[in-house]
Design a protein around this motif. Structure first.
Motif, PDB file in Angstrom:
ATOM      1  N   SER A 125       0.652  -1.510  -0.055  1.00 43.34           N
ATOM      2  CA  SER A 125      -0.260  -0.129  -0.289  1.00 43.34           C
ATOM      3  C   SER A 125       0.677   1.746  -0.027  1.00 43.34           C
ATOM      4  O   SER A 125       0.856   2.319  -0.522  1.00 43.34           O
ATOM      5  N   LEU A 126       2.511   1.519   0.542  1.00 43.84           N
ATOM      6  CA  LEU A 126       3.019   2.869   0.904  1.00 43.84           C
ATOM      7  C   LEU A 126       3.563   2.463  -0.344  1.00 43.84           C
ATOM      8  O   LEU A 126       3.765   3.532  -1.127  1.00 43.84           O
ATOM      9  N   VAL A 127       3.874   1.261  -1.046  1.00 42.92           N
ATOM     10  CA  VAL A 127       4.654   2.162  -2.639  1.00 42.92           C
ATOM     11  C   VAL A 127       3.300   2.225  -3.790  1.00 42.92           C
ATOM     12  O   VAL A 127       3.848   3.171  -4.844  1.00 42.92           O
ATOM     13  N   GLY A 128       2.104   1.460  -3.311  1.00 40.17           N
ATOM     14  CA  GLY A 128       0.891   1.995  -3.953  1.00 40.17           C
ATOM     15  C   GLY A 128       0.524   3.619  -4.748  1.00 40.17           C
ATOM     16  O   GLY A 128       0.547   4.194  -5.326  1.00 40.17           O
ATOM     17  N   ILE A 129       0.721   4.316  -2.789  1.00 41.48           N
ATOM     18  CA  ILE A 129       0.080   5.450  -2.454  1.00 41.48           C
ATOM     19  C   ILE A 129       1.054   6.705  -3.598  1.00 41.48           C
ATOM     20  O   ILE A 129       0.997   7.743  -3.709  1.00 41.48           O
ATOM     21  N   VAL A 130       3.047   6.178  -3.227  1.00 35.56           N
ATOM     22  CA  VAL A 130       3.549   6.921  -3.898  1.00 35.56           C
ATOM     23  C   VAL A 130       3.779   6.859  -4.768  1.00 35.56           C
ATOM     24  O   VAL A 130       3.821   8.346  -5.810  1.00 35.56           O
ATOM     25  N   LEU A 131       3.544   5.879  -5.514  1.00 40.96           N
ATOM     26  CA  LEU A 131       3.561   5.985  -7.130  1.00 40.96           C
ATOM     27  C   LEU A 131       2.285   6.661  -7.847  1.00 40.96           C
ATOM     28  O   LEU A 131       2.181   7.348  -8.854  1.00 40.96           O
TER      29      LEU A 131
END
Length: 832
Positions: A767-773
């Motif tokens: 979820s963290l990588v998804g939000i940053v992207l």
């Protein structure tokens, strides 16, 4: 076999069906509404304008302009302007748009009045037609009087609708129609007054409006007039809703992508659980082709059924759009169901189901009959690379064609597909990197349950890559939707503070300034701003006059800069909505010095000027030479007075001018008292109560927000289904491991800790990588697609991140709940 197996597995196919239904529902509803909106704009453009074409000019036409206007034989003539009016009956005052009409207007459409005959008799009766809502608000009836400037005339009837008025504009400044011949008696059209003359025409059957526009436009441009045809109105209306259309298309694209990921995850679970069954079928003599077709037919059939159900839901959703959007559409939208989006929904359901299930279906082709007897999991059979690449290529082509169908723009479609591939690659790369890092720096000193959880992230048959990609992709799409929603809504946010002006008084003549200031003070209010306005036109730019620019086709200077009447001001400082981009701000100059002006960036771009270039202005007949001293970025979205051209002090003080005064009325009662006092003594002054504008904009904003959130609901719901399906993918392997741990003596508490830490880590990372992207994606969308500034929200980080992580954790723990509540042997038998 496909039918029988589907009946036996109907519960397991719910997630698969839901992903298709939600994705198709969003796509169909949005496409149907877009088609209906475009058709209605085309059909009603004549009624919106009231004519086939019109000529408009914002000043009294000169001799040449009048000759062109008369040669075309106008059917109707109008002058319109914004002003304050008063009702002598009760002392009520209101900002309205006065429309002085003569002739047979409208040519198309209908002026709806009560009584009905008032629309045809008001000119002969020398009376007024007043907006019906305004009459209700002030308890006014036909027969009462209305005061427009210095003119008091009877109200003939109430006005229910009139071509050229939208619900929004009518709410801010409701229309009041009076005979054209009575306008001079109002004495409202004084020096500096904003007004517009319009001449309406009916074209005969042989008139080519496009060709007419090409011939007349240059001639009218030279006389500072414009030609508008109903076809250009249709195009312009379509552009007004362009960003809304772009956003809805983005929602459809995201909903479909989430549906596709959901399909891939759900089919992956389903086929993986069926591999033993397929092996048994092959032992009984079933061929590769038969076992493959059983599940292909099953999945294709579910795709078609899901597409039909999604299409029906989409039709139901778009039926509600006109009622929600009617407040800010300038016409009523009639709904008609076109076949194309419905058929496309069914086709999409089929293609989504088959394409995104093929990678898992390839496993059925290579299942060995021996797998019915083997204990180890051999689901990842060696599939030929050609088949895998062919499937990937088909998926990429499908995404490109779908995005092009939505956007009708090849570069955007290519960019979207490349963006999705890059996102997928980054998520896969992050997952691979995490596995390698944990393996390289494995913390051997930690407790058993922690070590076991970390081992699960990189040991054989791990789910790290699948889950991080699925969770990250779902979070990325949902967060992109949220960030994009903020991009669109931020421009419409309004507000007022105690120190900001919420009452603006326009057209204050110099001799009226002191008296109006005293009136404001007499109502216990303070004058916040007293802004001088000087009207002028550009005479030449860099030594070139308008006719030279028109004749030289190599010059890219926009013609409007010569035709536009600029309302400029002079002051010694910037205001909050301005920022210097180039050059230096000059606050004051002395007589005889070069006059450095500050211009907005849009004027600099259209006039093709930069720092140091010369611009000569025509100030009420006097030519004034200036140089560009600075270029400003102006936030035109703020509800305050902004200017394209600002002069320093010491130049325009003696030029013919009028003023704008602002104040802050703390409540409705004080605003009403002030307006009544000003209108009574100074009828030429226009008063804008920004509180009314705030209320109207906020009402529209709430409707837009409702639509956006309503459509986002489908994407978020689909995203949750994707996450559920993706996390459940790990159930098969984790159950066997958990049963083995229990057989070896592990306690339920230990098994829970092992699973909880593993799923929590996967949920957090994905979820963290998804939000940053998504943050990066939203910035690119704001810059290249919506052309709007982007201020990132913290909501995805503080809400989506913990909620999705906890959701993944909850689903992961639910996977092993059966293991903890039953004996190991019972669980193994049940799973087999």
């Amino acid at each position: 076999m496909a039918w029988r197996d589907a009946k036996a597995s109907r519960v397991r196919l719910v997630l698969f069906m839901a992903s298709i239904v939600l994705g198709i529902a969003a796509v169909v509803s949005i496409q149907l509404f877009r088609d209906n909106l475009q058709d209605n704009i085309q059909q009603q453009s004549k009624s919106l304008m009231g004519a086939d074409y019109l000529i408009d000019i914002d000043e009294t036409p000169n001799e040449r302009a009048q000759a062109i206007i008369d040669s075309l034989n106008p059917v109707a003539t109008e002058v319109n302007f914004v002003s304050m009016i008063a009702f002598p009956k009760n002392g009520g005052t209101k900002l309205v748009r006065v429309r002085g009409l003569e002739g047979a207007f409208p040519i198309y459409g209908k002026m709806k009045t009560q009584p009905e005959l008032a629309s045809s008799t008001y000119q002969d009766d020398q009376g007024a037609l007043v907006d019906a809502t305004l009459m209700l608000q002030y308890n006014i009836e036909p027969g009462d009087s209305i005061k427009v400037g210095e003119l008091t005339l009877p109200i003939i009837g109430s006005l229910n609708s009139l071509p050229g008025s939208s619900a929004v504009m009518s709410s801010v400044a409701p229309p009041v129609v009076i005979p054209f011949g009575l306008v001079p008696d109002t004495e409202l059209l004084q020096f500096g007054s904003r007004k517009e003359y319009q001449y309406y025409y009916k074209a005969d059957a042989t008139t080519d409006l496009i060709q007419l526009e090409k011939v007349l436009e240059p001639m009218l441009d030279a006389e500072k007039a414009d030609l508008d045809t109903h076809t250009s109105t249709s195009r312009r209306l379509g552009r007004r809703y362009e960003n809304m259309g772009k956003f809805l298309n983005l929602v459809a694209f995201i909903a479909l992508l989430l549906g596709c990921v959901g399909i891939a995850s759900s089919v992956h679970i389903y086929i993986r659980e069926k591999l033993k069954h397929i092996a048994v079928l092959k032992c009984l003599g079933a061929s590769r082709r038969q076992s493959f077709l059983i599940y292909l037919i099953q999945i294709a059939g579910i795709g078609i059924i899901g597409g039909c159900i999604g299409g029906l839901i989409g039709i139901g959703i778009q039926e509600s759009f006109p009622y929600i959007l009617q407040e800010f559409l300038p016409f009523e939208v009639s709904i008609s169901i076109t076949a194309q989006p419905v058929i496309m929904g069914i086709v999409l359901g089929f293609l989504m189901a088959v394409l995104f299930a093929l990678l898992s279906l390839l496993n059925t082709w290579y299942v060995s009959p021996l797998q019915a007897l083997r204990i180890s999991d051999t689901s990842n059979s060696n599939k030929p690379k050609v088949a895998r690449f062919a499937v990937f290529g088909a998926i990429v082509l499908f995404l490109f064609l779908f995005s092009y169908w939505l956007l009708e723009h090849i570069p955007y479609a290519i960019a979207f597909v490349i963006g999705m591939l890059i996102t997928f690659a980054i998520l896969a790369g992050v997952a691979t990197l995490i596995m390698k890092l944990i393996k390289l720096w494995f913390p051997k000193s930690l407790g058993y349950t922690t070590r076991q959880s970390l081992l699960n992230l990189y040991r054989p048959n791990n789910q790290t890559l699948v889950l991080i990609v699925a969770i990250g992709l779902g979070t990325f799409l949902i967060s992109t939707l949220y960030f994009t929603k903020d991009i669109l809504l931020a421009k419409t946010e309004v507000g007022s503070g105690a120190q900001s002006a919420n009452i603006i008084m326009l057209d204050v003549q110099p001799e009226q300034g002191e008296a109006i200031s005293n009136t404001i003070a007499g109502n216990d209010l303070e004058v916040i701003d007293n802004i001088p306005l000087v009207t002028m036109r550009i005479h030449s730019v860099k030594g070139m006059e308008a006719n030279e620019v028109q004749q030289d086709t190599t010059i890219r200077m926009r013609r409007w800069v010569f035709n536009h009447e600029f309302r400029t001001t002079y002051r010694d400082s910037l205001i909050a909505s301005e920022e210097i981009l180039e050059g230096e701000w000059v606050s004051e100059v002395s007589a005889g010095e070069v006059v450095p002006i500050s211009i907005s960036d849009n004027v600099a771009e259209d006039a093709q000027v930069t720092i140091g270039d010369k611009i000569v202005f025509n100030v009420q007949g006097v030519l004034m030479e200036t140089v560009v001293g600075s270029i400003r970025m102006v936030d035109w979205g703020q509800l305050q007075l902004n200017f394209s051209v600002v002069f320093p002090k010491g130049v325009l003080e003696k030029a013919p001018q009028f003023n704008v005064l602002t104040t802050n009325a703390p409540n409705e009662a004080s605003s009403a008292r002030l307006q009544q006092a000003v209108v009574k003594d100074f009828p030429n002054v226009t008063i804008i109560d920004l509180r009314q504008v705030y209320t109207i904009v906020e009402d529209i904003l709430s409707k837009v927000t409702w639509i956006i959130n309503f459509m986002a609901f489908f994407s978020i719901l689909t995203g949750i289904i994707v996450l559920i399906g993706s996390v459940r993918t790990s159930k098969y392997q984790r159950i066997k491991e958990s049963v083995l741990l229990r057989t070896l003596g592990a306690q339920n508490k230990q098994i829970l800790k092992i699973s909880a830490l593993e799923y929590l880590l996967l949920g957090l990372v994905g979820s963290l990588v998804g939000i940053v992207l998504a943050l990066i994606s939203a910035m690119l969308l704001a810059l290249f697609v919506f052309n709007e500034p982007f201020v990132p929200s913290v909501i995805p980080f503080v809400v989506f991140l913990p909620i999705i992580s906890l959701l993944v954790l909850g689903i992961g723990l639910s996977n092993i709940s059966g293991v903890l509540n039953s004996s190991p042997l019972e669980v193994l038998r049940r799973e087999v």
